[in-house]
Motif scaffolding. Structure first.
Motif, PDB file in Angstrom:
ATOM      1  N   THR A 176      17.260  12.561   7.165  1.00  0.00           N
ATOM      2  CA  THR A 176      16.151  11.775   6.416  1.00  0.00           C
ATOM      3  C   THR A 176      16.474  10.370   6.871  1.00  0.00           C
ATOM      4  OG1 THR A 176      16.225  13.306   4.615  1.00  0.00           O
ATOM      5  CG2 THR A 176      15.178  11.239   4.212  1.00  0.00           C
ATOM      6  N   LEU A 177      15.338   9.753   7.300  1.00  0.00           N
ATOM      7  CA  LEU A 177      15.406   8.292   7.799  1.00  0.00           C
ATOM      8  C   LEU A 177      14.502   7.436   6.705  1.00  0.00           C
ATOM      9  CD1 LEU A 177      15.024   8.403  11.512  1.00  0.00           C
ATOM     10  CD2 LEU A 177      16.907   8.415  10.199  1.00  0.00           C
ATOM     11  N   THR A 178      14.932   6.129   6.646  1.00  0.00           N
ATOM     12  CA  THR A 178      14.079   5.503   5.585  1.00  0.00           C
ATOM     13  C   THR A 178      13.768   4.270   6.618  1.00  0.00           C
ATOM     14  OG1 THR A 178      15.564   5.752   3.842  1.00  0.00           O
ATOM     15  CG2 THR A 178      14.211   3.816   3.665  1.00  0.00           C
ATOM     16  N   ASP A 179      12.302   4.024   6.327  1.00  0.00           N
ATOM     17  CA  ASP A 179      11.653   2.853   6.987  1.00  0.00           C
ATOM     18  C   ASP A 179      12.146   1.542   6.805  1.00  0.00           C
ATOM     19  OD1 ASP A 179       9.063   2.531   9.319  1.00  0.00           O
ATOM     20  OD2 ASP A 179       9.107   0.949   7.597  1.00  0.00           O
ATOM     21  N   SER A 180      12.390   0.647   7.611  1.00  0.00           N
ATOM     22  CA  SER A 180      12.938  -0.606   7.201  1.00  0.00           C
ATOM     23  C   SER A 180      11.964  -1.509   6.530  1.00  0.00           C
ATOM     24  CB  SER A 180      13.518  -1.541   8.360  1.00  0.00           C
ATOM     25  OG  SER A 180      12.655  -1.734   9.414  1.00  0.00           O
ATOM     26  N   LEU A 181      10.676  -1.350   6.569  1.00  0.00           N
ATOM     27  CA  LEU A 181       9.510  -2.177   6.349  1.00  0.00           C
ATOM     28  C   LEU A 181       9.100  -1.612   4.961  1.00  0.00           C
ATOM     29  CD1 LEU A 181       7.918  -3.491   9.301  1.00  0.00           C
ATOM     30  CD2 LEU A 181       9.499  -4.902   7.639  1.00  0.00           C
ATOM     31  N   SER A 182       8.603  -0.394   4.894  1.00  0.00           N
ATOM     32  CA  SER A 182       7.874   0.300   3.883  1.00  0.00           C
ATOM     33  C   SER A 182       8.809   0.831   2.932  1.00  0.00           C
ATOM     34  CB  SER A 182       6.977   1.338   4.388  1.00  0.00           C
ATOM     35  OG  SER A 182       7.732   2.528   4.973  1.00  0.00           O
ATOM     36  N   LYS A 183      10.083   1.046   3.394  1.00  0.00           N
ATOM     37  CA  LYS A 183      11.183   1.901   2.423  1.00  0.00           C
ATOM     38  C   LYS A 183      10.637   3.102   2.203  1.00  0.00           C
ATOM     39  CE  LYS A 183      13.425  -1.985   2.270  1.00  0.00           C
ATOM     40  NZ  LYS A 183      14.086  -2.220   3.441  1.00  0.00           N
ATOM     41  N   LYS A 184       9.820   3.723   2.760  1.00  0.00           N
ATOM     42  CA  LYS A 184       9.564   5.134   2.512  1.00  0.00           C
ATOM     43  C   LYS A 184      10.381   6.160   3.317  1.00  0.00           C
ATOM     44  CE  LYS A 184       4.589   4.564   1.770  1.00  0.00           C
ATOM     45  NZ  LYS A 184       2.992   4.810   2.102  1.00  0.00           N
ATOM     46  N   ARG A 185      10.701   7.412   2.842  1.00  0.00           N
ATOM     47  CA  ARG A 185      11.622   8.235   3.716  1.00  0.00           C
ATOM     48  C   ARG A 185      10.678   9.123   4.341  1.00  0.00           C
ATOM     49  NH1 ARG A 185      16.309   9.519  -0.580  1.00  0.00           N
ATOM     50  NH2 ARG A 185      16.569  10.868   1.338  1.00  0.00           N
ATOM     51  N   ARG A 186      11.363   9.856   5.371  1.00  0.00           N
ATOM     52  CA  ARG A 186      10.633  10.905   6.091  1.00  0.00           C
ATOM     53  C   ARG A 186      11.769  11.785   6.750  1.00  0.00           C
ATOM     54  NH1 ARG A 186       6.834   9.764  11.510  1.00  0.00           N
ATOM     55  NH2 ARG A 186       5.811   8.848  10.192  1.00  0.00           N
ATOM     56  N   ASP A 187      11.689  13.066   6.341  1.00  0.00           N
ATOM     57  CA  ASP A 187      12.427  14.184   7.051  1.00  0.00           C
ATOM     58  C   ASP A 187      12.190  14.585   8.369  1.00  0.00           C
ATOM     59  OD1 ASP A 187      13.905  14.192   4.536  1.00  0.00           O
ATOM     60  OD2 ASP A 187      12.603  15.961   3.875  1.00  0.00           O
TER      61      ASP A 187
END
Length: 127
Positions: free
Chosen positions: A16-27
């Protein structure tokens, strides 16, 4: 550093990564847990994420974001919903919204160019 782990209830590896700008997570599903291929895919995903200042790398099969045809189903849904909520009565708009939620859940990251209204299209026929 995001961890390589086994998805609960599955035999698949996931990160699971977190986007540095939006702070959203994606698997990102990596393949069968514990295999050399899934560990290699993990390292490639992490390297792409790091090289892009910890922004989401494209998922496998996803069009690059700088492509002229990179609109995803999520973006098509967003534009349609902006129009539909002003056009339909609230009760009808609510029903449409329920269908759009399911569409986004199952096909949200799919490039829109891969889908069509034909019955046997690549997008809707694969599930």
């Amino acid at each position: 550093m995001p961890s390589y782990r086994r998805r609960t209830g599955y035999t698949q590896a996931i990160v699971t990564l977190t986007d540095s700008l939006s702070k959203k997570r994606r698997d990102y599903w990596l393949g069968d847990y514990g295999t050399a291929e899934s560990r290699e895919r993990y390292h490639r995903v992490i390297a792409a994420w790091e090289a892009n200042q910890r922004r989401f790398p494209p998922m496998e099969g996803e069009a690059p974001s700088n492509s002229a045809h990179a609109n995803t189903i999520v973006e098509v849904i967003r534009e349609y919903w902006r129009w539909a909520k002003g056009y339909y009565r609230p009760k009808h708009a609510q029903a449409i919204n329920g269908a759009l939620i399911l569409l986004r859940q199952f096909f949200g990251r799919t490039p829109a160019v891969e889908c069509s209204v034909r019955r046997n299209s690549d997008c809707f026929g694969r599930r």
